[in-house]
Design an enzyme around this catalytic site. Structure first.
Site, PDB file in Angstrom:
ATOM      1  CD  GLU A 166     -74.222  12.447 -48.972  1.00 53.58           C
ATOM      2  OE1 GLU A 166     -75.348  12.935 -49.159  1.00 53.58           O
ATOM      3  OE2 GLU A 166     -73.177  13.124 -49.022  1.00 53.58           O
ATOM      4  CB  THR A 209     -77.019  16.832 -50.549  1.00 54.51           C
ATOM      5  OG1 THR A 209     -76.000  16.101 -49.921  1.00 54.51           O
ATOM      6  CG2 THR A 209     -78.093  15.879 -51.039  1.00 54.51           C
ATOM      7  CG  HIS A 212     -72.748  12.686 -45.025  1.00 51.22           C
ATOM      8  ND1 HIS A 212     -71.881  13.418 -44.246  1.00 51.22           N
ATOM      9  CD2 HIS A 212     -73.427  13.581 -45.770  1.00 51.22           C
ATOM     10  CE1 HIS A 212     -72.025  14.706 -44.521  1.00 51.22           C
ATOM     11  NE2 HIS A 212     -72.963  14.827 -45.443  1.00 51.22           N
ATOM     12  CG  ASP A 231     -74.542  13.725 -53.021  1.00 54.02           C
ATOM     13  OD1 ASP A 231     -73.481  13.084 -53.081  1.00 54.02           O
ATOM     14  OD2 ASP A 231     -75.073  14.080 -51.947  1.00 54.02           O
ATOM     15  CG  HIS A 232     -71.580  16.059 -52.854  1.00 48.58           C
ATOM     16  ND1 HIS A 232     -70.816  15.477 -51.881  1.00 48.58           N
ATOM     17  CD2 HIS A 232     -72.826  16.172 -52.328  1.00 48.58           C
ATOM     18  CE1 HIS A 232     -71.546  15.263 -50.812  1.00 48.58           C
ATOM     19  NE2 HIS A 232     -72.793  15.658 -51.051  1.00 48.58           N
TER      20      HIS A 232
HETATM   21  C1  GP9 Z   1     -78.323  15.800 -45.284  1.00 48.69           C
HETATM   22  C2  GP9 Z   1     -77.676  15.200 -46.458  1.00 48.69           C
HETATM   23  C3  GP9 Z   1     -76.207  15.498 -46.479  1.00 48.69           C
HETATM   24  O1  GP9 Z   1     -79.693  15.804 -45.267  1.00 48.69           O
HETATM   25  O2  GP9 Z   1     -78.324  15.516 -47.621  1.00 48.69           O
HETATM   26  O3  GP9 Z   1     -75.900  16.740 -46.962  1.00 48.69           O
HETATM   27  P1  GP9 Z   1     -74.437  17.111 -47.492  1.00 48.69           P
HETATM   28  O4  GP9 Z   1     -73.564  17.410 -46.314  1.00 48.69           O
HETATM   29  O5  GP9 Z   1     -73.939  15.939 -48.262  1.00 48.69           O
HETATM   30  O6  GP9 Z   1     -74.643  18.288 -48.353  1.00 48.69           O
HETATM   31 MN    MN Z   2     -74.417  14.849 -49.992  1.00 49.00          MN
END
Ligand code: GP9
Ligand code: MN
Length: 623
Positions: free
Chosen positions: A251, A293, A408, A467-468
């Site tokens: 994440e 994500t 996150h 992921d980003h």
């Molecule tokens: C939530 C997680 C976070 O299930 O994948 O999502 P994001 O805000 O990073 O897109």
């Molecule tokens: Mn994410």
């Protein structure tokens, strides 16, 4: 106040409003974290109900007006109740695609019946009250049609309420509609009735686009993709054949923290070591849009670009796909996704059926307690530990995609999980980010150890990627302080790099680790993984290229149209030279503009038209 004086439509709206709120509290588990959220939840059904029942004021006859009010109450009552029943089984709200997904239909019918109870009659008490009320009223008062002016004032109040609601929701959850994260979030902020209208809107829009499409559009795309196919390197093709595949989505992890420190303390000590024992791609970019994500998952599974607005997981969850999971299923793999969050987040429960995982291990499969949670949910260390226990039970070989959560936004940690000190800048977000990254690094270390302890390590390959971005442009000033340079469009584009680590036990940990500086992106992962496992992708519609191929091109397009070449970066309508980090002659970037545009356009066409459903016939035409 004389209750009998209240016009019937207003009475009906108020009754249903109260009922809806009671049902929210009694029948759905909507997480409320503040008084403001409670207030939004409370007011959110009202504006829609005032509109819906307000239409009754256009009826000039008493009978027809009453009938309309009663019918609307009943209809909305049924919609609400249907959600209650659906929720009992799926802990989720109904969406149109779910109702119309034929494969779900029989299951749905069965489970709905088992979830209906005799005492559910209570859900319709308001209708009974309404009937009593209007019987009484008819006896005591004469029917007067409503004056135009009053009608206008009424709708003005309803509209004001709607805007008030949207305003509050926007402050609570910015970009609620464009990001469409989660149905619970939509219901919580806009109300169950508006949520259904929005769902109908999304659905009809994509149905129309889908209906207009035919397979002929795929012919050009197929030709383009075939012309760009790159041959796998025979030394890598099949290198990990029949191994378990563990794909770890880290994440919000950006590359700038790798081999970097905060006040002398390493941010990712474990990953830094792991890189030495792995193939590490240091010029690998995320290509996500608003779907964050979920977009990264879409890219990796399908080698297609996500959309420029919204999340494909929401807008096109019913599309035909040719996913990594499906390809591996065909090779006899057991496929799954593991993520200790509410399964409906990003509409995963629906989209994962289209991707074709055999199993989705979501929050319900984990033992989550207040002690092992922080911020968004279960802490990564516990997530990894429990996941390995689940993996032990999976049929082999398996492919699983794990998604971490602790790193996150807003990057909060319990004190005992803070291994390094905070950074000191004006941005609390950036200051805490380093600490949560450090925590995630620790979690990955524990994960690797546990894989070894449980005997899963040797038969698996482990691929980790960010992921980003975690730090948005809002924090440029603090970021500039950390990096020691201004965040120009060039630097900002370079900050979109996320780590990609391909760890192959028995190969890369025997001193064969390597840093590979190929300009690449998440879109490249699907063919890369398939080729490592010895699965051919020559006939796939994919925009990515095998990262281990000698022919891999140094070229990556970001979702917003920026692109990166070996020596140049195109951002903010400017061509930058990597060497000088300054703008340069546009001629260096120009030849690639068309390619970047075309790829995004072709990929969008596939998604909007659900074109992969025609794929077999196109293959046929081309032969
Ligand atoms: C939530 C997680 C976070 O299930 O994948 O999502 P994001 O805000 O990073 O897109
Ligand atoms: Mn994410």
């Amino acid at each position: 106040m004389n209750v009998k004086k209240i016009p019937l439509p207003v009475m009906a709206a108020v009754l249903l409003w109260i009922k809806t709120y009671v049902v929210y509290k009694a029948s759905f588990q909507i997480k409320i974290e503040s008084l403001m959220q409670e207030l939004i939840l409370f007011i959110n059904p009202l504006s829609f109900l005032l509109f819906a029942f307000g239409l009754a004021f256009y009826f000039t006859g008493e009978k027809s007006r009453n009938r309309y009010v009663l019918f609307t109450s009943l209809l909305l009552g049924i919609v609400l109740y249907a959600n209650v029943v659906f929720y009992r089984f799926f802990t989720d709200f109904i969406t149109l695609p779910v109702l119309f997904q034929t494969s779900n239909f029989s299951d749905l019918g069965d489970s709905a019946l088992t979830e209906i109870h005799w005492y559910d009659g209570a859900y319709f008490i308001d209708i009974l009250l309404l009937i009593i009320f209007f019987k009484q009223k008819r006896r005591t008062s004469d029917f007067v049609p409503v004056k135009k002016m009053h009608r206008r004032a009424y709708f003005l109040v309803a509209a004001a309420l709607l805007f008030f609601n949207i305003g509050l929701a926007e402050t609570e959850r910015p970009q609620l509609l464009t990001r469409t994260f989660d149905r619970e979030m939509l219901v919580k902020n806009l109300g169950t009735y508006h949520y259904h209208i929005y769902d109908i809107f999304l659905q009809s829009k994509s149905s129309a686009q889908r209906a207009m499409a035919d397979g002929s559009e795929l012919v050009d795309i197929d030709n383009y993709v075939s012309a760009n196919y790159v041959k796998p390197d025979p030394d890598f093709f099949g290198m990990a054949k029949d191994k378990n595949v563990i794909l770890v989505t880290l994440e919000s992890l950006q590359s700038f923290v790798i081999q970097n420190d905060v006040y002398g303390e390493e941010i990712t000590p474990f990953l830094n070591d792991l890189i030495g024992d792995s193939y590490y791609f240091d010029q690998f970019y995320h290509q996500t849009g608003q779907g964050k994500t979920s977009d990264s998952e879409f890219l990796v599974e399908n080698s297609l670009y996500p959309l420029s607005r919204g999340s494909v997981f929401f807008t096109h969850a019913g599309n035909e796909l040719d996913s990594l999971a499906q390809n591996l299923s065909e090779q006899g793999y057991y496929t799954s996704a593991m993520h200790a969050n509410n399964k409906s987040f990003w509409n995963r429960d629906v989209m994962y059926q289209s991707i074709g995982y055999d199993r989705f291990y979501s929050a319900a499969d984990y033992h989550i307690t207040p002690d092992n949670s922080v911020g968004w949910g279960m802490k990564d260390i516990h997530f990894f530990e429990q996941s390995v226990d689940l993996m032990k039970e999976m049929p082999k070989p398996f492919y699983t995609k794990m998604i971490t959560l602790t790193n996150h936004h807003p990057f909060r940690l319990d004190e005992e999980d803070q291994y390094i000190s905070e950074y000191d800048s004006k941005s609390g977000t950036l200051n805490r980010y380093f600490q949560t990254v450090r925590y995630m690094d620790e979690a990955v270390k524990i994960f690797f150890q546990k894989l070894k302890d449980e005997g899963l390590y040797d038969d698996s390959i482990i691929i980790l990627y960010g992921d980003h971005y975690g730090i948005s442009e809002n924090h440029n000033e603090a970021m500039a302080q950390y990096l020691g340079e201004d965040v120009t469009p060039y630097v900002s584009t370079q900050l979109q790099r996320v780590p990609l680590i391909v760890h192959i036990p028995g190969v890369t940990d025997k001193g064969n680790g390597e840093v590979l500086s190929k300009v690449s992106g998440q879109i490249d992962l699907k063919p890369t993984i398939l080729h490592l496992l010895g699965v051919d992708t020559k006939n796939s519609i994919q925009f990515g290229e095998d990262l281990f191929s000698e022919e891999h091109n140094d070229f990556v397009v970001l979702r917003d149209g920026r692109f990166i070449l070996k020596d140049y970066v195109y951002a903010d309508h400017t061509c930058y030279a990597k060497e000088t980090r300054e703008s340069t002659d546009p001629a260096f970037c120009d030849p690639f503009k068309e390619k970047a545009r075309k790829e995004l356009e072709y990929s969008d066409k596939i998604i909007y038209g659900d074109l992969l459903r025609f794929y077999e016939s196109v293959e046929y035409i081309n032969k």
